[in-house]
Design a protein around this motif. Structure first.
Motif, PDB file in Angstrom:
ATOM      1  N   HIS A   1       0.844  -1.256   0.133  1.00  0.00           N
ATOM      2  CA  HIS A   1       0.211   0.178  -0.046  1.00  0.00           C
ATOM      3  C   HIS A   1       1.047   1.299  -0.041  1.00  0.00           C
ATOM      4  O   HIS A   1       0.532   2.229  -0.713  1.00  0.00           O
ATOM      5  CB  HIS A   1      -1.036   0.057   1.244  1.00  0.00           C
ATOM      6  CG  HIS A   1      -1.938  -1.223   1.210  1.00  0.00           C
ATOM      7  ND1 HIS A   1      -2.922  -1.105   0.080  1.00  0.00           N
ATOM      8  CD2 HIS A   1      -2.034  -2.015   2.161  1.00  0.00           C
ATOM      9  CE1 HIS A   1      -3.610  -2.333   0.580  1.00  0.00           C
ATOM     10  NE2 HIS A   1      -3.007  -2.943   1.622  1.00  0.00           N
ATOM     11  N   THR A   2       1.891   1.293   0.989  1.00  0.00           N
ATOM     12  CA  THR A   2       2.738   2.526   1.157  1.00  0.00           C
ATOM     13  C   THR A   2       4.105   2.028   0.955  1.00  0.00           C
ATOM     14  O   THR A   2       4.482   1.043   1.499  1.00  0.00           O
ATOM     15  CB  THR A   2       2.184   3.171   2.275  1.00  0.00           C
ATOM     16  OG1 THR A   2       2.799   2.628   3.354  1.00  0.00           O
ATOM     17  CG2 THR A   2       0.972   3.830   2.028  1.00  0.00           C
ATOM     18  N   PHE A   3       5.173   3.238   0.977  1.00  0.00           N
ATOM     19  CA  PHE A   3       6.580   2.962   1.041  1.00  0.00           C
ATOM     20  C   PHE A   3       7.026   4.111   1.460  1.00  0.00           C
ATOM     21  O   PHE A   3       6.801   5.254   1.045  1.00  0.00           O
ATOM     22  CB  PHE A   3       7.169   2.432   0.049  1.00  0.00           C
ATOM     23  CG  PHE A   3       8.843   2.528   0.028  1.00  0.00           C
ATOM     24  CD1 PHE A   3       9.314   1.391   0.799  1.00  0.00           C
ATOM     25  CD2 PHE A   3       9.536   3.426  -0.633  1.00  0.00           C
ATOM     26  CE1 PHE A   3      10.699   1.483   0.652  1.00  0.00           C
ATOM     27  CE2 PHE A   3      11.069   3.475  -0.376  1.00  0.00           C
ATOM     28  CZ  PHE A   3      11.513   2.309   0.301  1.00  0.00           C
ATOM     29  N   THR A   4       7.946   3.974   2.928  1.00  0.00           N
ATOM     30  CA  THR A   4       8.618   5.307   3.388  1.00  0.00           C
ATOM     31  C   THR A   4       9.853   4.809   3.885  1.00  0.00           C
ATOM     32  O   THR A   4      10.184   3.783   3.936  1.00  0.00           O
ATOM     33  CB  THR A   4       7.653   5.575   4.708  1.00  0.00           C
ATOM     34  OG1 THR A   4       7.431   4.600   5.521  1.00  0.00           O
ATOM     35  CG2 THR A   4       6.210   6.132   4.198  1.00  0.00           C
ATOM     36  N   THR A   5      10.542   5.866   4.044  1.00  0.00           N
ATOM     37  CA  THR A   5      11.669   5.769   4.452  1.00  0.00           C
ATOM     38  C   THR A   5      11.886   6.731   5.461  1.00  0.00           C
ATOM     39  O   THR A   5      11.754   7.754   5.744  1.00  0.00           O
ATOM     40  CB  THR A   5      12.940   6.450   3.438  1.00  0.00           C
ATOM     41  OG1 THR A   5      12.888   7.874   3.244  1.00  0.00           O
ATOM     42  CG2 THR A   5      13.378   5.694   2.222  1.00  0.00           C
ATOM     43  N   VAL A   6      12.418   6.098   6.824  1.00  0.00           N
ATOM     44  CA  VAL A   6      12.277   6.403   8.409  1.00  0.00           C
ATOM     45  C   VAL A   6      13.673   6.129   8.738  1.00  0.00           C
ATOM     46  O   VAL A   6      14.119   5.020   9.020  1.00  0.00           O
ATOM     47  CB  VAL A   6      11.089   5.895   9.101  1.00  0.00           C
ATOM     48  CG1 VAL A   6      10.981   6.553  10.210  1.00  0.00           C
ATOM     49  CG2 VAL A   6       9.721   6.116   8.067  1.00  0.00           C
ATOM     50  N   PRO A   7      14.368   7.085   9.342  1.00  0.00           N
ATOM     51  CA  PRO A   7      15.559   6.636  10.223  1.00  0.00           C
ATOM     52  C   PRO A   7      15.356   6.023  11.332  1.00  0.00           C
ATOM     53  O   PRO A   7      14.228   5.982  11.983  1.00  0.00           O
ATOM     54  CB  PRO A   7      16.029   8.350  10.750  1.00  0.00           C
ATOM     55  CG  PRO A   7      15.527   9.012   9.832  1.00  0.00           C
ATOM     56  CD  PRO A   7      14.226   8.588   9.153  1.00  0.00           C
ATOM     57  N   GLY A   8      16.088   4.933  11.434  1.00  0.00           N
ATOM     58  CA  GLY A   8      16.087   4.036  12.343  1.00  0.00           C
ATOM     59  C   GLY A   8      17.374   3.372  12.794  1.00  0.00           C
ATOM     60  O   GLY A   8      18.322   3.837  12.726  1.00  0.00           O
ATOM     61  N   GLY A   9      17.324   1.797  13.256  1.00  0.00           N
ATOM     62  CA  GLY A   9      18.314   1.187  13.796  1.00  0.00           C
ATOM     63  C   GLY A   9      18.218   1.167  15.406  1.00  0.00           C
ATOM     64  O   GLY A   9      17.686   2.015  15.970  1.00  0.00           O
ATOM     65  N   LYS A  10      18.284   0.080  15.824  1.00  0.00           N
ATOM     66  CA  LYS A  10      17.978  -0.283  17.172  1.00  0.00           C
ATOM     67  C   LYS A  10      18.589   0.952  18.196  1.00  0.00           C
ATOM     68  O   LYS A  10      18.185   1.439  19.181  1.00  0.00           O
ATOM     69  CB  LYS A  10      18.355  -1.613  17.677  1.00  0.00           C
ATOM     70  CG  LYS A  10      17.413  -2.635  17.118  1.00  0.00           C
ATOM     71  CD  LYS A  10      17.490  -3.942  17.679  1.00  0.00           C
ATOM     72  CE  LYS A  10      16.363  -3.927  19.023  1.00  0.00           C
ATOM     73  NZ  LYS A  10      15.292  -3.784  18.817  1.00  0.00           N
ATOM     74  N   GLY A  11      20.009   1.259  17.980  1.00  0.00           N
ATOM     75  CA  GLY A  11      20.758   2.036  18.650  1.00  0.00           C
ATOM     76  C   GLY A  11      20.342   3.392  18.515  1.00  0.00           C
ATOM     77  O   GLY A  11      19.900   4.145  19.392  1.00  0.00           O
ATOM     78  N   ALA A  12      19.999   3.887  17.157  1.00  0.00           N
ATOM     79  CA  ALA A  12      19.524   5.206  16.929  1.00  0.00           C
ATOM     80  C   ALA A  12      18.161   5.350  17.799  1.00  0.00           C
ATOM     81  O   ALA A  12      17.657   6.350  18.272  1.00  0.00           O
ATOM     82  CB  ALA A  12      19.485   5.627  15.513  1.00  0.00           C
ATOM     83  N   ASN A  13      17.272   4.361  17.315  1.00  0.00           N
ATOM     84  CA  ASN A  13      15.918   4.415  18.093  1.00  0.00           C
ATOM     85  C   ASN A  13      15.982   4.352  19.388  1.00  0.00           C
ATOM     86  O   ASN A  13      15.169   5.232  20.114  1.00  0.00           O
ATOM     87  CB  ASN A  13      15.145   2.930  17.491  1.00  0.00           C
ATOM     88  CG  ASN A  13      14.771   2.907  16.205  1.00  0.00           C
ATOM     89  OD1 ASN A  13      14.708   4.110  15.378  1.00  0.00           O
ATOM     90  ND2 ASN A  13      14.492   1.819  15.817  1.00  0.00           N
ATOM     91  N   GLN A  14      17.003   3.513  20.126  1.00  0.00           N
ATOM     92  CA  GLN A  14      16.959   3.775  21.645  1.00  0.00           C
ATOM     93  C   GLN A  14      17.507   5.146  22.209  1.00  0.00           C
ATOM     94  O   GLN A  14      16.887   5.592  23.060  1.00  0.00           O
ATOM     95  CB  GLN A  14      17.627   2.713  22.194  1.00  0.00           C
ATOM     96  CG  GLN A  14      16.802   1.280  22.004  1.00  0.00           C
ATOM     97  CD  GLN A  14      17.847   0.168  22.518  1.00  0.00           C
ATOM     98  OE1 GLN A  14      18.760   0.359  22.926  1.00  0.00           O
ATOM     99  NE2 GLN A  14      17.023  -1.203  22.324  1.00  0.00           N
ATOM    100  N   ALA A  15      18.301   5.801  21.379  1.00  0.00           N
ATOM    101  CA  ALA A  15      18.849   7.108  21.592  1.00  0.00           C
ATOM    102  C   ALA A  15      17.756   7.952  21.603  1.00  0.00           C
ATOM    103  O   ALA A  15      17.545   9.020  22.434  1.00  0.00           O
ATOM    104  CB  ALA A  15      20.099   7.255  20.701  1.00  0.00           C
ATOM    105  N   LEU A  16      16.969   7.998  20.452  1.00  0.00           N
ATOM    106  CA  LEU A  16      15.715   8.781  20.265  1.00  0.00           C
ATOM    107  C   LEU A  16      14.901   8.843  21.375  1.00  0.00           C
ATOM    108  O   LEU A  16      14.128   9.834  21.762  1.00  0.00           O
ATOM    109  CB  LEU A  16      15.301   8.720  19.052  1.00  0.00           C
ATOM    110  CG  LEU A  16      16.038   9.357  17.739  1.00  0.00           C
ATOM    111  CD1 LEU A  16      15.540   8.889  16.409  1.00  0.00           C
ATOM    112  CD2 LEU A  16      15.974  10.935  17.714  1.00  0.00           C
ATOM    113  N   ALA A  17      14.477   7.549  21.762  1.00  0.00           N
ATOM    114  CA  ALA A  17      13.369   7.285  22.669  1.00  0.00           C
ATOM    115  C   ALA A  17      13.893   7.873  23.854  1.00  0.00           C
ATOM    116  O   ALA A  17      13.128   8.759  24.610  1.00  0.00           O
ATOM    117  CB  ALA A  17      13.085   5.971  22.875  1.00  0.00           C
TER     118      ALA A  17
END
Length: 295
Positions: free
Chosen positions: A29-45
């Motif tokens: 249905h949709t395609f998106t590009t979103v910054p992630g990675g478990k390290g970066a995600n946990q840092a952002l959280a």
């Protein structure tokens, strides 16, 4: 200060009614590009939940890497330890179905260049109260960082994902292990999460097993605590585990007791699954406070 040593990826996310089986093609249905990675995600959280955060890792000299660096910096995260490597930025190829469940293929890219604990890494760890790590960087590096942090009296929090057998020297240096129930089962050899948590905590650390819609279980210090999940309508569960871990780290760094730290982490995870994406779904401190007040 919370140091996060971990991966930074660009998430390439496709939404579908149902995930394809082996050899099958389905229409998305949709395609998106979103910054992630478990390290970066946990840092952002952690940063959005009010933590003072420094990130250690690597990205490529490409548009994905620049987007990730900008996102982290804009969140108030110290990115002086985010190196620019000679490989492309890592990517995670994610399929999300109509129920919010997901499957992920990770291509490490520049993350694979972070192979040794450097003097710059040590300098950040020396200033930290707590270090968070995952297993999307090479295992010898994670082990070396955990042992160094432990030697400096820095609390070590490890999310063992993707799950692989862990060397005894790494487990011995971990203060708080945060697996999901599948990772706990693989590591401990027990399908039952309570038995798995008890086994993993036998070495003296704390173990927090996330149970999805059933909440979380903590075993450690001679006590067992269950925290129920908040009931919400899930749109995308991609970031739930990383959001939980990041917000839990903030609570521990701020000196909250286990009950309060786990409740805040559970609330943040519930908020994250109500929105699509990884970094794009993580709540800030005000949202978490309001959700807890309303609940």
């Amino acid at each position: 200060m919370i140091a996060v040593l971990g991966s930074a990826n660009m998430d390439l996310v496709a939404t579908v009614d149902r995930a394809p089986g082996r050899g099958e093609t389905v229409t998305g249905h949709t395609f998106t590009t979103v910054p992630g990675g478990k390290g970066a995600n946990q840092a952002l959280a952690a940063a959005r939940a009010g933590g003072d955060v420094a990130f250690l890792g690597a990205v490529g000299d490409d548009d994905f890497g620049r987007r990730i660096t900008t996102l982290l910096a804009d969140a108030g995260i110290d990115v002086s330890g985010l190196a620019v490597g000679d490989r492309p930025t890592g990517t995670a190829h994610i399929t999300v179905d109509a129920t919010g469940d997901n499957s992920i293929v990770v291509v490490p890219g520049a993350n694979g260049t972070v192979t040794e604990l450097t003097d710059a890494h040590r300098a950040v760890l020396d200033r930290a109260q707590l270090v968070m790590m995952q297993l999307e960087l090479p295992l010898p590096l994670v082990t070396a960082a955990a042992r160094y942090a432990r030697s400096r009296g820095v609390r070590v929090v490890l999310t063992p994902a993707p799950a692989v057998p862990l060397p005894a020297e790494l487990l011995a240096a971990v203060d708080v292990l945060v697996p999901n129930e599948h990772e706990a089962a693989l590591l401990a050899g027990f399908a039952d999460p309570v038995e798995a948590a008890r086994s993993l905590a036998a070495g003296g650390g704390d173990v927090v097993v996330t149970l999805g819609g059933r909440g979380a279980l903590r075993v450690g210090g001679g006590t067992e605590t269950r925290v129920p999940a908040f009931e919400v309508e899930a749109v995308d569960t991609t970031a739930a585990g990383d959001t939980f871990a990041g917000v839990l780290a903030v609570g521990l760094a701020e000196g909250l007791d286990w009950d309060d730290a786990l409740r805040r982490a559970s609330a943040a995870a519930a908020l994250s699954v109500r929105r699509a994406g990884a970094s794009s779904s993580m709540p800030d401190r005000a949202e978490i406070d309001a959700f807890l007040t309303e609940g």
